[in-house]
Design a protein around this motif. Structure first.
Motif, mmCIF file in Angstrom:
data_model
loop_
_atom_site.group_PDB
_atom_site.id
_atom_site.type_symbol
_atom_site.label_atom_id
_atom_site.label_comp_id
_atom_site.label_asym_id
_atom_site.label_seq_id
_atom_site.Cartn_x
_atom_site.Cartn_y
_atom_site.Cartn_z
ATOM 1 N N LYS A 197 -5.753 4.515 2.599
ATOM 2 C CA LYS A 197 -5.913 3.547 1.505
ATOM 3 C C LYS A 197 -6.112 2.136 2.055
ATOM 4 N N TRP A 242 1.204 6.595 -6.925
ATOM 5 C CA TRP A 242 -0.065 7.205 -7.348
ATOM 6 C C TRP A 242 -0.055 8.711 -7.119
ATOM 7 N N LYS A 292 2.406 10.514 -9.530
ATOM 8 C CA LYS A 292 1.912 10.615 -10.901
ATOM 9 C C LYS A 292 0.743 11.579 -11.028
ATOM 10 N N ASN A 293 -0.110 11.625 -10.003
ATOM 11 C CA ASN A 293 -1.338 12.416 -10.106
ATOM 12 C C ASN A 293 -1.219 13.819 -9.524
ATOM 13 N N THR A 299 0.831 -1.205 0.000
ATOM 14 C CA THR A 299 0.000 0.000 0.000
ATOM 15 C C THR A 299 0.865 1.254 0.000
ATOM 16 N N PHE A 324 2.207 1.750 -3.475
ATOM 17 C CA PHE A 324 1.139 2.169 -4.390
ATOM 18 C C PHE A 324 0.807 3.643 -4.202
ATOM 19 N N VAL A 325 0.601 4.054 -2.947
ATOM 20 C CA VAL A 325 0.236 5.445 -2.654
ATOM 21 C C VAL A 325 1.352 6.387 -3.098
#
Length: 658
Positions: free
Chosen positions: A87, A69, A72-73, A62, A65-66
């Protein structure tokens, strides 16, 4: 105006990284904290069985991933602790209370398993005492208040120390933006930074005109890297304990004791002590010489845990205890002829029988020599002696006094009126213990229990003796384990009566060889590991042991091979001129020197790459002819292979008929 700006500038600024510079975890990696949480969640039924069984992976995945993420965002360079658990909460349908519990548990586990790096904490305290400006900088998901809470548990000096953390500014040291932000806020004239990361703390800091000091945080050893490939809580703490001891000492022999020998021997001794409690054994007799270091480890564990076990050091050896009596003479002869085929000569036979060359010639017609006997010669000689009653009677009579003294020594040292004792050894076939059984008073009807780390595959079975084996595996050969248990004195060769007390007689050796190698540092490393790992008090698992053994025997690196191979060692009974146990090979020495077959893999690890390649070729193909062309026939499996230039071809697959 310019003068005013100059006054607001900080003259000297000293910054420090936090994790692995000022503090470090008791675990090998940060993952160890998540493993610890997983262990603590096992019985917590507020969470699903899947979540409890896989928490470590959930937490690690996790976070990754966070991080990706958000980068990128939102172009965030770092993430927050809360974002990770938000999350996790969504993915696993946790309540707010369940999520808060996990967050608090992680913070508390961090606090409980962090220790100071005294060298750098002292630097901070000295700078603060001088009135210098000190700040802390960390690329970390924890917030400044959480880091403050963690650090003030380490030392009160951090109570007023400013902390700049990437999760708050969304900028990192590694990308340089956090350094830029601090420069804008504090505007120092001179800035010096200390940290352990080659890029974030050193290269990036230097790029921004900051004087950078790279802290030499201990790197994992080759065998530790191998063990960490298999995630395991106990391994995390084993390697974490060793790593943290290396922070305090950069001595190579100390590190070897703390990092390699200490973990292996600790697990063995701990298993023995757990077994003794279960079996109501109250007295452990550690047999010289391999029992010396294990006894020291046992004494530390017993004292710390207040165990009802007493340890004793028993002077004995194959030479002192394998004595032929009327009851054991056949076994005595048989055992000698079934061992050490690679060095079995008539000279060797004299040594094992403890007889002279003329006495051997009297009963066999052979003179003592160093030539190795072939199988057929050895078998013929055995058949002659095992059926020669006069020779057996001669052996028994020759050693009668030695047998009596050995029996008296055992009675002097051991209380045979109670069946509450056991012996401790490292490696062997168990045959010495079988013969020892007949030196013990006939009034004792109990079983002779002996603990072994490992045994040879020709382990003996004998009435009223029990061999308890720590690692019962045919996959590993443990000959080299004895190197970890060296002592500074020679083997026990027998006993003598001095004013009514039976005293051991020792072979004379020069202890200076081991002392010069660094024996005392090595021993201190082992004992420090024992004390520090005891404080962890975590579940004991030996998965790391198999990884260490695989590494040592198959992938040993030069650093480890040089330390291992330089241990002074010689065959028992020939320890006058002690040399390195496994010297490096050159193109000539492998084919001309006398090699220790059990340690070839260590000598290989010390050798140059070309020499390694040549020797591996020699071992694999035996000869150049077999490399060029060789036919292999397996009659049982009805297979025929042909090897051309080292490449194997199955003739059946090539169309050959039965």
């Amino acid at each position: 105006m310019e003068a005013l700006i100059e006054k607001t500038r900080i003259k000297n600024l000293y910054s420090f990284d936090i994790f692995d510079t000022l503090i470090t975890r008791k675990t090998a990696t940060p993952r160890g904290i998540f493993y610890l949480m997983q262990e603590m969640l096992k019985s917590n039924t507020n969470y699903t069985e899947f979540f409890r069984a896989n928490f470590k992976n959930i937490r690690c995945e996790t976070e990754n991933f966070v991080r990706i993420w958000l980068f990128k965002n939102k172009s965030y360079q770092d993430i927050t602790f809360d974002e990770i658990y938000e999350k996790i909460q969504i993915n696993h349908s946790l309540t707010n209370e369940q999520t808060e519990f996990l967050k608090n548990l992680e913070i508390q586990c961090e606090i409980n398993n962090l220790i100071p790096i005294e060298e750098n904490v002292s630097k901070v305290k000295n700078l603060v005492a001088k009135g210098e400006k000190v700040i802390l900088i960390s690329d970390m998901y924890h917030s400044e208040p959480v880091l403050k809470k963690i650090l003030t548990n380490i030392d009160p000096v951090f109570f007023k120390t400013e902390i700049y953390v990437s999760s708050h500014y969304r900028k990192t040291k590694s990308r340089g933006w956090l350094y830029k932000t601090i420069k804008e806020v504090l505007n120092p004239v001179y800035w010096e930074h200390t940290g352990d990361n080659k890029y974030a703390d050193f290269a990036s800091a230097k790029h921004h005109k900051i004087k950078a000091n790279l802290y030499d945080y201990p790197k994992f050893k080759g065998y530790e890297k191998e063990a960490l490939k298999n995630d395991n809580l106990s391994t995390e703490f084993v390697i974490g304990t060793a790593k943290n001891l290396r922070i305090k000492s950069h001595n190579a022999k100390y590190s070897f004791g703390a990092s390699f020998a200490g973990p292996i021997l600790y697990q063995y001794v701990n298993w023995i002590l757990e077994s003794t409690l279960k079996s109501n054994i109250e007295h452990l007799y550690f047999i010289a010489r391999d029992g010396y270091i294990p006894k020291l480890i046992a004494d530390i564990i017993i004292k710390e845990k207040k165990l009802p076990v007493k340890t004793h050091y028993l002077y004995g050896s194959r030479k002192a205890w394998r004595i032929p009596t009327e009851t054991t003479v056949d076994d005595f002869i048989t055992y000698i002829f079934s061992e050490y085929f690679d060095k079995f000569s008539t000279e060797f036979l004299c040594e094992r029988f403890s007889i002279t060359s003329s006495e051997l010639e009297q009963y066999t017609g052979l003179k003592a020599g160093s030539k190795i006997l072939k199988n057929k010669q050895r078998k013929k000689l055995f058949d002659k002696l095992i059926h020669d009653d006069s020779f057996k009677k001669f052996l028994v009579n020759k050693h009668k006094d030695r047998a009596n003294l050995a029996a008296l020594y055992l009675q002097q040292e051991i209380d045979f009126s109670k069946d509450n004792f056991a012996f401790v050894d490292m490696n062997g076939s168990g045959r010495t213990q079988d013969i020892l059984r007949n030196l013990i008073p006939s009034s004792y009807k109990g079983t002779i229990n002996t603990f072994y780390f490992c045994v040879e595959l020709n382990l003996s079975e004998y009435k009223n003796t029990a061999k308890k084996i720590f690692m019962c595996s045919e996959t590993y050969r443990h000959y080299w384990l004895e190197l970890l248990c060296r002592t500074l004195y020679g083997q026990t060769t027998g006993y003598e009566d001095i004013n009514g007390k039976i005293q051991p007689i020792f072979e004379t050796i020069n202890p200076q060889f081991l002392l010069n190698w660094g024996y005392n540092d090595y021993l201190n490393g082992i004992l420090d590991f024992t004390r520090n790992f005891l404080a962890v008090d975590i579940v004991k698992d030996v998965d790391f042991y198999y990884k260490y053994f695989n590494f040592i025997m198959k992938n040993i690196d030069k650093e480890t091979a040089d330390i291992f191979g330089s241990i002074p060692y010689c065959d028992t009974g020939k320890e006058v001129n002690i040399k390195e146990c496994a010297p490096a090979y050159n193109l000539l020495s492998y084919f001309t020197s006398v090699r220790n077959p059990g340690l070839i893999f260590i000598s290989l690890g010390r050798s140059s790459k070309p020499v390694q390649a040549l020797i591996k070729f020699k071992i694999k193909y035996k000869s150049l002819r077999k490399f060029l062309i060789n036919i292999q026939i397996d009659r049982k499996r009805l297979k025929v292979n042909i090897c051309l230039l080292g490449i194997k071809f199955d003739l059946h697959k090539l169309g050959a008929m039965e």
